[in-house]
Each structure stands twice: as C-alpha cells, then as structure tokens.
Design a protein around this motif. Sequence first.
Motif, PDB file in Angstrom:
ATOM      1  N   TYR A 158      73.469 -60.821  48.659  1.00 36.71           N
ATOM      2  CA  TYR A 158      74.672 -61.157  49.430  1.00 36.71           C
ATOM      3  C   TYR A 158      75.796 -60.177  49.123  1.00 36.71           C
ATOM      4  N   VAL A 178      72.107 -70.501  51.164  1.00 37.95           N
ATOM      5  CA  VAL A 178      70.831 -70.846  50.535  1.00 37.95           C
ATOM      6  C   VAL A 178      70.395 -72.223  51.007  1.00 37.95           C
ATOM      7  N   GLN A 223      74.198 -67.760  46.997  1.00 33.10           N
ATOM      8  CA  GLN A 223      73.986 -67.191  48.333  1.00 33.10           C
ATOM      9  C   GLN A 223      72.595 -66.550  48.359  1.00 33.10           C
ATOM     10  N   SER A 224      72.177 -66.128  49.518  1.00 32.31           N
ATOM     11  CA  SER A 224      70.882 -65.480  49.617  1.00 32.31           C
ATOM     12  C   SER A 224      70.879 -64.185  48.810  1.00 32.31           C
ATOM     13  N   SER A 225      69.692 -63.740  48.448  1.00 29.44           N
ATOM     14  CA  SER A 225      69.561 -62.564  47.603  1.00 29.44           C
ATOM     15  C   SER A 225      70.194 -61.336  48.262  1.00 29.44           C
ATOM     16  N   THR A 231      76.874 -73.605  48.378  1.00 32.16           N
ATOM     17  CA  THR A 231      76.639 -72.384  49.130  1.00 32.16           C
ATOM     18  C   THR A 231      77.411 -72.432  50.433  1.00 32.16           C
ATOM     19  N   GLN A 269      64.993 -65.444  44.550  1.00 33.10           N
ATOM     20  CA  GLN A 269      65.143 -66.229  45.771  1.00 33.10           C
ATOM     21  C   GLN A 269      66.597 -66.354  46.214  1.00 33.10           C
ATOM     22  N   PHE A 270      67.525 -66.201  45.300  1.00 35.75           N
ATOM     23  CA  PHE A 270      68.939 -66.304  45.664  1.00 35.75           C
ATOM     24  C   PHE A 270      69.755 -65.515  44.657  1.00 35.75           C
TER      25      PHE A 270
END
Length: 277
Positions: free
Chosen positions: A66, A30, A62-64, A139, A78-79
């Motif tokens: 993950y 992220v 982490q990014s959405s 992250t 967003q995450f």
Amino acid sequence: MNRRILVSLLALGLSILQGCATYTTPAAGVNMAALGDGDISALMSLEPAVQFPARLATVRVQSSGYHSLTADSYGSGQFSVVTTRDIESADDLQRLASQDQLSAVAPMTRLILPQELNTLRDLRLGAARLKADLLLVYTLDTSFNVESTALGPLSAITLGFLPNKQAFVSATTSALLVDVRTGFVYGAAEATERESQRATVWNSREAIDSARQRAEAQSFHSFVGEFERLWQATLAEHLTVVEPEPVAPPAPRPTPEPTLTPSLPPVLDPTPGTYTF
C-alpha cells in the motif's frame, strides 16, 4: 523564426505532458475474514480471556504494498501495516482512549512487528510485546467514482481530461476487536462516508488526493462512534461485576451488671460508752 518555433513546440510538449499526468488510486483495504483461522472448529473453540480494565493496542492494515501521497506501509505477505496517522485526528484518537474500562491505548509500530504479515496471529504477537489485552485491527477501503464509472484500486486517473460530471470518493473503515491471548473476536464495526465534487476540480494529483483524505478522515470519525457502541456491548457481555461481600452489623454490646455499693462498718464514737451507727 526557428527559435520561436522551437519555443512553441516546447510549450506544447509541456502542456501535453501536464495534461497526460495521472493519479494512481491507492491499493485496497484488507478482507478481515481472510486474516483469521479458517478452521470452523478452531474458531468455535476460542474463548475470551480479557481482564478489565484492559489495555488496547491499535493497528491499521492495508493490502500488501500500500502507498498513498501521505502514507507508506510496512511489511510483506498477505497485508501490510500503515503506521502514519494521516487520517486519524487527535480528537478521534482521544475518544478511543477515553472509553470506560480502558487503562491504556497504544498504537503498534514496525519495531514490534515481524516483516512477514499473513494472519491475525502476527499482529497479536506484536500486541503481546506491548502487554496489551485487546487488539483493534482496522482497514480503509477507498473507491473513486466519476458518474457511473467506478475506478478501482491502482487505477490511473488521467488529469486534465476528466468530464464535467459529478465525482465522489467513498471510504469505508472496517475493524475487528480481538483478544490478544486467544484470538477470540469480540465484534466488528464499520462506517462509510463519501466526499463529492465536480470532476473538473480533479485537475491535479493533490486535488484528488485531498478528496481521498477528507473521505477517509470522515469515515474514521464515524467509525469511532461505531466502536463506542461495540465497546459498550463488549462490556455488557464480558465485564464481570464483583458484588461486595455484605458486612454484618456489629454485635450489640452487653449491658453491664449493676454495681452494688458495700455497706460501711459502724464508726466508733470517741465518747466512752456511746456508739454511732
């Protein structure tokens, strides 16, 4: 004869399927700058409000969406949040908890987090439910490389056809230390480590993922050292040392006045006509 041909074709088909199996690299980390308020005046107006000794909440984002072979994520937006401790060793977590002026350290779980995760405020709400004063948000950003070719997030690595070249996994752990009450950012820390080996060793999903786990674990271990330096700098700037009030020496005791012994009256001698003094 036909049966032998059929068995041979089946074996060939299985070998082709095994050779074409793939490993998908995990999603990216992220961008920490995107989690906060983008208004400059709002950022400049934030003030620290921590009282020491402080309670610290920790969370990995982490990014959405993950996903890895050892961990899944929670939340949309967003995450997402990873609650599985797959690369954080017990010794490293103990080092975090043993810092001066830390009264307690607690990981955040999905039970105290909203489903929609878009900003730091969503994480601060969860930390507030833990009665935490500070929030450590970190992250991991992991990249895979074969010689000069970089394989980005969500890339498919075909097993069995990798060249006999040097390959490595690079992992970076990045973090922010945030005031739960106000959103004030005390500082950032970051550490990068790399795990190298021959690409021909990457002959299975487990082998590639094992290289990822080693790189990420080494990265988090180095990050703990960077956090220790960040924490000491935070204490030096924001810890208020209250000097004890000076104690006045006791007042000297007054010297007692000398006591005068009263003179006694003359004693009468029982003998008539005489007196003894």
